[in-house]
Structure formats: structure tokens, C-alpha cells
Design a protein around this motif. Structure first.
Motif, PDB file in Angstrom:
ATOM      1  N   SER A  24       0.824  -1.207   0.000  1.00 48.29           N
ATOM      2  CA  SER A  24       0.000   0.000   0.000  1.00 48.29           C
ATOM      3  C   SER A  24       0.865   1.267   0.000  1.00 48.29           C
ATOM      4  CB  SER A  24      -0.919  -0.016   1.223  1.00 48.29           C
ATOM      5  OG  SER A  24      -1.656   1.158   1.300  1.00 48.29           O
ATOM      6  N   SER A  28       1.243   3.973  -3.008  1.00 45.73           N
ATOM      7  CA  SER A  28       0.911   5.379  -2.765  1.00 45.73           C
ATOM      8  C   SER A  28       2.068   6.288  -3.165  1.00 45.73           C
ATOM      9  CB  SER A  28       0.538   5.611  -1.300  1.00 45.73           C
ATOM     10  OG  SER A  28       1.680   5.585  -0.470  1.00 45.73           O
ATOM     11  N   ARG A  29       3.279   5.746  -3.142  1.00 50.63           N
ATOM     12  CA  ARG A  29       4.464   6.500  -3.567  1.00 50.63           C
ATOM     13  C   ARG A  29       4.718   6.343  -5.074  1.00 50.63           C
ATOM     14  NH1 ARG A  29       4.026   7.539   1.246  1.00 50.63           N
ATOM     15  NH2 ARG A  29       5.634   7.603   2.842  1.00 50.63           N
ATOM     16  N   ARG A  30       3.845   5.546  -5.705  1.00 55.95           N
ATOM     17  CA  ARG A  30       3.952   5.262  -7.143  1.00 55.95           C
ATOM     18  C   ARG A  30       5.318   4.681  -7.508  1.00 55.95           C
ATOM     19  NH1 ARG A  30       0.543  10.463  -8.925  1.00 55.95           N
ATOM     20  NH2 ARG A  30      -1.473   9.495  -8.645  1.00 55.95           N
TER      21      ARG A  30
END
Length: 78
Positions: A24, A28-30
Motif C-alpha cells: 500500500s 501510494s508513492r507510485r
């Protein structure tokens, strides 16, 4: 106590939660699995196994992953 290669269910549950947290945060940090693994100094298949709860991670590995993801270690194991 069960054999070392077969952890108790509660251990597997925690392992899944940790893997889910890593995935996750990484997403979210790609960041790709390849990018995180490379920066953490581990093989991509190792990260895949950790995220998928197929293997337990050494504390050193978790520390490296936390550093790459720029989060406290506690965030991964919360």
C-alpha cells in the motif's frame, strides 16, 4: 509448537498485514517493486514474497524497505 517451515496462523496473518502495508505504501508513492527492491538492495522476487506473505522478512530488510519508502519502520509493522 509447529515446525519452523509452518508458522502458526496468527503469524501468517501478521505477515499478510505487513506485506499489505508495504504494498500500500509503495503504491501510494507510485514506486514499482523493481524500484523499491533495487534501492533496498534486495532482489525483486524477495519483495514479491514479502508483499505476498510467502516469506518472512529479516529485520534488516524491513529497515531498508522503510528507508526507501521514507516511513518509520513502525509504519510497516503497525
Amino acid at each position: 509448537m509447529p515446525p519452523e517451515d509452518q508458522p502458526e496462523e496468527w503469524v501468517l496473518t501478521r505477515r499478510r498485514e505487513i506485506g499489505d502495508n508495504i504494498r500500500s505504501i509503495r503504491r501510494s508513492r507510485r514506486l514499482s517493486q523493481e524500484a523499491v527492491a533495487l534501492a533496498a538492495g534486495i532482489e525483486r522476487p524477495t519483495l514479491v514474497r514479502i508483499e505476498g506473505a510467502l516469506a518472512s522478512a529479516r529485520i534488516d530488510t524491513l529497515i531498508r524497505i522503510a528507508r526507501v519508502l521514507d516511513v518509520p519502520l513502525a509504519e510497516l509493522v503497525r
